[in-house]
Design a protein around this motif. Structure first.
Motif, PDB file in Angstrom:
ATOM      1  N   PRO A 106       0.829  -1.208   0.000  1.00 51.55           N
ATOM      2  CA  PRO A 106       0.000   0.000   0.000  1.00 51.55           C
ATOM      3  C   PRO A 106       0.869   1.266   0.000  1.00 51.55           C
ATOM      4  O   PRO A 106       1.951   1.285   0.603  1.00 51.55           O
ATOM      5  CB  PRO A 106      -0.814  -0.109   1.302  1.00 51.55           C
ATOM      6  CG  PRO A 106      -0.226  -1.222   2.079  1.00 51.55           C
ATOM      7  CD  PRO A 106       0.650  -2.039   1.190  1.00 51.55           C
ATOM      8  N   ALA A 107       0.393   2.302  -0.682  1.00 46.74           N
ATOM      9  CA  ALA A 107       1.155   3.559  -0.744  1.00 46.74           C
ATOM     10  C   ALA A 107       1.055   4.314   0.580  1.00 46.74           C
ATOM     11  O   ALA A 107       1.958   5.075   0.950  1.00 46.74           O
ATOM     12  CB  ALA A 107       0.614   4.423  -1.883  1.00 46.74           C
ATOM     13  N   LYS A 108      -0.060   4.121   1.272  1.00 49.66           N
ATOM     14  CA  LYS A 108      -0.260   4.747   2.592  1.00 49.66           C
ATOM     15  C   LYS A 108      -0.812   3.661   3.506  1.00 49.66           C
ATOM     16  O   LYS A 108      -1.445   2.709   3.025  1.00 49.66           O
ATOM     17  CB  LYS A 108      -1.324   5.851   2.518  1.00 49.66           C
ATOM     18  CG  LYS A 108      -0.913   7.063   1.741  1.00 49.66           C
ATOM     19  CD  LYS A 108      -2.084   8.036   1.725  1.00 49.66           C
ATOM     20  CE  LYS A 108      -1.756   9.221   0.844  1.00 49.66           C
ATOM     21  NZ  LYS A 108      -2.912  10.096   0.683  1.00 49.66           N
ATOM     22  N   PRO A 109      -0.649   3.806   4.836  1.00 47.10           N
ATOM     23  CA  PRO A 109      -1.223   2.788   5.730  1.00 47.10           C
ATOM     24  C   PRO A 109      -2.724   2.646   5.497  1.00 47.10           C
ATOM     25  O   PRO A 109      -3.431   3.625   5.243  1.00 47.10           O
ATOM     26  CB  PRO A 109      -0.938   3.357   7.128  1.00 47.10           C
ATOM     27  CG  PRO A 109       0.255   4.233   6.938  1.00 47.10           C
ATOM     28  CD  PRO A 109       0.112   4.839   5.569  1.00 47.10           C
ATOM     29  N   ILE A 110      -3.193   1.387   5.562  1.00 48.42           N
ATOM     30  CA  ILE A 110      -4.636   1.103   5.459  1.00 48.42           C
ATOM     31  C   ILE A 110      -5.137   0.927   6.899  1.00 48.42           C
ATOM     32  O   ILE A 110      -4.697   0.005   7.602  1.00 48.42           O
ATOM     33  CB  ILE A 110      -4.901  -0.180   4.653  1.00 48.42           C
ATOM     34  CG1 ILE A 110      -4.299  -0.044   3.253  1.00 48.42           C
ATOM     35  CG2 ILE A 110      -6.404  -0.476   4.582  1.00 48.42           C
ATOM     36  CD1 ILE A 110      -4.340  -1.349   2.454  1.00 48.42           C
ATOM     37  N   ILE A 111      -6.005   1.825   7.314  1.00 49.64           N
ATOM     38  CA  ILE A 111      -6.377   1.907   8.734  1.00 49.64           C
ATOM     39  C   ILE A 111      -7.836   1.495   8.934  1.00 49.64           C
ATOM     40  O   ILE A 111      -8.700   1.863   8.139  1.00 49.64           O
ATOM     41  CB  ILE A 111      -6.158   3.362   9.238  1.00 49.64           C
ATOM     42  CG1 ILE A 111      -4.676   3.754   9.104  1.00 49.64           C
ATOM     43  CG2 ILE A 111      -6.647   3.530  10.673  1.00 49.64           C
ATOM     44  CD1 ILE A 111      -3.693   2.881   9.862  1.00 49.64           C
ATOM     45  N   PRO A 125      10.706  -1.360  18.531  1.00 48.82           N
ATOM     46  CA  PRO A 125       9.483  -2.072  18.136  1.00 48.82           C
ATOM     47  C   PRO A 125       9.518  -2.547  16.686  1.00 48.82           C
ATOM     48  O   PRO A 125       8.715  -3.392  16.294  1.00 48.82           O
ATOM     49  CB  PRO A 125       8.377  -1.037  18.353  1.00 48.82           C
ATOM     50  CG  PRO A 125       9.070   0.295  18.312  1.00 48.82           C
ATOM     51  CD  PRO A 125      10.460   0.059  18.837  1.00 48.82           C
ATOM     52  N   ASP A 126      10.455  -2.021  15.907  1.00 48.20           N
ATOM     53  CA  ASP A 126      10.562  -2.441  14.506  1.00 48.20           C
ATOM     54  C   ASP A 126      11.510  -3.629  14.350  1.00 48.20           C
ATOM     55  O   ASP A 126      11.940  -3.945  13.247  1.00 48.20           O
ATOM     56  CB  ASP A 126      11.033  -1.267  13.636  1.00 48.20           C
ATOM     57  CG  ASP A 126      10.027  -0.132  13.665  1.00 48.20           C
ATOM     58  OD1 ASP A 126       8.817  -0.418  13.791  1.00 48.20           O
ATOM     59  OD2 ASP A 126      10.446   1.031  13.602  1.00 48.20           O
ATOM     60  N   ASP A 127      11.823  -4.272  15.461  1.00 44.65           N
ATOM     61  CA  ASP A 127      12.643  -5.475  15.380  1.00 44.65           C
ATOM     62  C   ASP A 127      12.344  -6.411  16.555  1.00 44.65           C
ATOM     63  O   ASP A 127      13.193  -6.670  17.397  1.00 44.65           O
ATOM     64  CB  ASP A 127      14.135  -5.101  15.355  1.00 44.65           C
ATOM     65  CG  ASP A 127      14.998  -6.303  15.012  1.00 44.65           C
ATOM     66  OD1 ASP A 127      14.444  -7.315  14.523  1.00 44.65           O
ATOM     67  OD2 ASP A 127      16.221  -6.237  15.250  1.00 44.65           O
ATOM     68  N   SER A 139      10.550  -6.240  11.628  1.00 47.67           N
ATOM     69  CA  SER A 139      11.377  -5.516  10.648  1.00 47.67           C
ATOM     70  C   SER A 139      10.834  -5.707   9.225  1.00 47.67           C
ATOM     71  O   SER A 139      11.232  -4.994   8.304  1.00 47.67           O
ATOM     72  CB  SER A 139      12.837  -5.977  10.719  1.00 47.67           C
ATOM     73  OG  SER A 139      12.895  -7.357  10.439  1.00 47.67           O
ATOM     74  N   ASP A 140       9.903  -6.652   9.060  1.00 43.12           N
ATOM     75  CA  ASP A 140       9.283  -6.879   7.740  1.00 43.12           C
ATOM     76  C   ASP A 140       8.089  -5.935   7.494  1.00 43.12           C
ATOM     77  O   ASP A 140       7.477  -5.971   6.427  1.00 43.12           O
ATOM     78  CB  ASP A 140       8.832  -8.348   7.645  1.00 43.12           C
ATOM     79  CG  ASP A 140       8.407  -8.744   6.242  1.00 43.12           C
ATOM     80  OD1 ASP A 140       9.205  -8.551   5.304  1.00 43.12           O
ATOM     81  OD2 ASP A 140       7.257  -9.200   6.076  1.00 43.12           O
ATOM     82  N   SER A 145       6.731   1.592   9.402  1.00 44.94           N
ATOM     83  CA  SER A 145       7.312   1.366  10.732  1.00 44.94           C
ATOM     84  C   SER A 145       6.331   1.816  11.813  1.00 44.94           C
ATOM     85  O   SER A 145       5.331   2.497  11.537  1.00 44.94           O
ATOM     86  CB  SER A 145       8.607   2.174  10.862  1.00 44.94           C
ATOM     87  OG  SER A 145       8.275   3.552  10.842  1.00 44.94           O
ATOM     88  N   THR A 146       6.657   1.451  13.041  1.00 49.99           N
ATOM     89  CA  THR A 146       5.807   1.847  14.169  1.00 49.99           C
ATOM     90  C   THR A 146       5.654   3.372  14.211  1.00 49.99           C
ATOM     91  O   THR A 146       4.550   3.895  14.394  1.00 49.99           O
ATOM     92  CB  THR A 146       6.433   1.339  15.489  1.00 49.99           C
ATOM     93  OG1 THR A 146       6.651  -0.064  15.356  1.00 49.99           O
ATOM     94  CG2 THR A 146       5.543   1.608  16.675  1.00 49.99           C
ATOM     95  N   SER A 147       6.753   4.115  14.041  1.00 49.58           N
ATOM     96  CA  SER A 147       6.638   5.581  14.126  1.00 49.58           C
ATOM     97  C   SER A 147       5.848   6.137  12.942  1.00 49.58           C
ATOM     98  O   SER A 147       5.073   7.088  13.102  1.00 49.58           O
ATOM     99  CB  SER A 147       8.008   6.250  14.239  1.00 49.58           C
ATOM    100  OG  SER A 147       8.862   5.752  13.265  1.00 49.58           O
ATOM    101  N   GLN A 148       5.992   5.530  11.775  1.00 51.12           N
ATOM    102  CA  GLN A 148       5.196   6.008  10.628  1.00 51.12           C
ATOM    103  C   GLN A 148       3.702   5.773  10.880  1.00 51.12           C
ATOM    104  O   GLN A 148       2.874   6.633  10.569  1.00 51.12           O
ATOM    105  CB  GLN A 148       5.621   5.276   9.349  1.00 51.12           C
ATOM    106  CG  GLN A 148       6.953   5.766   8.805  1.00 51.12           C
ATOM    107  CD  GLN A 148       7.420   4.943   7.601  1.00 51.12           C
ATOM    108  OE1 GLN A 148       7.363   3.714   7.606  1.00 51.12           O
ATOM    109  NE2 GLN A 148       7.897   5.636   6.579  1.00 51.12           N
ATOM    110  N   LEU A 149       3.370   4.614  11.457  1.00 55.94           N
ATOM    111  CA  LEU A 149       1.949   4.324  11.718  1.00 55.94           C
ATOM    112  C   LEU A 149       1.367   5.293  12.749  1.00 55.94           C
ATOM    113  O   LEU A 149       0.279   5.855  12.558  1.00 55.94           O
ATOM    114  CB  LEU A 149       1.771   2.883  12.220  1.00 55.94           C
ATOM    115  CG  LEU A 149       2.003   1.762  11.213  1.00 55.94           C
ATOM    116  CD1 LEU A 149       1.893   0.400  11.897  1.00 55.94           C
ATOM    117  CD2 LEU A 149       1.015   1.838  10.049  1.00 55.94           C
TER     118      LEU A 149
END
Ligand SMILES: O=C(O)/C=C/C(=O)CC(=O)C(=O)O
Length: 276
Positions: A92-97, A195-197, A215-216, A220-224
């Motif tokens: 997805p180009a942006k998070p799907i919420i 949290p990303d690992d 990490s997959d 990332s957590t901060s982006q979300l």
């Protein structure tokens, strides 16, 4: 009883007792909150330190009850490269919420309910418990607003989601039915450095079905956190479900799901059938 800010009525003994009860139930991190350590200063000589300590303890006690005090559960769908690969869909180009109602929470000891004639999938996820109110925060600051974590299952009724997709309708009935959000005990923020690992795994009736590092994740957590906070205020106790890796699949009545996060927590839930 909990006091969220220090006041002249604040009763250290009551507050400490609340925090201590909660810790006994929820965590094994006794040393960092050891009362002798916490109170090894003179409260009269250090009122500012005392006030900050009281707030910190109240906040920890509050967050450890996130499934009772939180006001929303925000989910991210299709947030793992491995799952996108399995499903043969683009990232997805942006998070799907999406949202889940807090009435969908269950804790260890409760049972996941699956309608007899419908298909419900397990999805193991890292849950992020929000620690401080935030709105329109940057990615750079987002991790400061985390209060802790949990292990979560985003139980998903794919029959209902399939029906919704056909009608271009929202996914709510597939995501927020009763028992759709089993969660572990609260994991203090300090227990997870990144949290990303962290490693997530899930076994269905003893067979490993999901095993992946966060990490997959695509976002990332901060982006979300930053992304969601552009649209809705996140408040202490709210939960962010960060998506599920590959291997999601259906449960059947009497199945047993066991899952874990690093060596920090494991949880087990069983499944029972209910009328559709
Ligand atoms: O497309 C569906 O039927 C369902 C998708 C999901 O449940 C996706 C997630 O919630 C996830 O990837 O975590």
């Amino acid at each position: 009883m909990l006091f969220l800010t220090y006041s002249s009525h604040c009763n250290y003994r009551t507050l400490f007792a609340a925090g201590s009860r909660s810790r006994r139930k929820q965590t094994t991190h006794a040393s960092q909150d050891d009362p002798k350590h916490l109170f090894s200063f003179d409260k009269k000589k250090n009122p500012v330190m005392a006030s900050s300590l009281v707030s910190k303890m109240a906040s920890r006690a509050h967050l450890s009850n996130f499934s009772e005090v939180g006001r929303k559960i925000v989910g991210a769908a299709l947030n793992y490269k491995s799952l996108a690969h399995d499903l043969k869909v683009p990232h997805p180009a942006k998070p799907i919420i999406f949202l889940k109602a807090t009435s969908s929470y269950i804790n260890v000891g409760q049972v996941i309910e699956v309608p007899k004639a419908e298909t419900v999938n397990y999805e193991v996820e890292l849950g992020v418990v929000i620690g401080k109110k935030c709105k329109r925060i940057s990615e750079a600051n987002a991790l400061d607003y985390i209060g802790g974590y949990c292990l979560a299952l985003d139980m998903t009724n794919v029959t209902q989601i399939g029906n919704a997709k056909k009608m271009s309708a929202p996914w709510d009935l597939g995501k927020t039915f009763d028992t759709a959000c089993p969660v572990s005990k609260f994991i203090p923020k300090e227990s997870i450095k990144n949290p990303d690992d962290v490693k997530l795994w899930l076994k269905l009736n003893g067979n490993v079905k999901q095993e992946e590092s966060t990490s997959d994740m695509i976002f990332s957590t901060s982006q979300l956190i930053s992304y969601v906070s552009q649209f809705m205020t996140l408040e202490p106790g709210d939960l962010l479900l960060t998506g599920s890796p590959s291997g999601v699949g259906p449960v059947r009545p009497n199945d047993v799901l066991e899952c874990g996060l690093n060596d920090l927590v494991t949880m087990t839930f069983s499944v029972r059938a209910v009328e559709s």
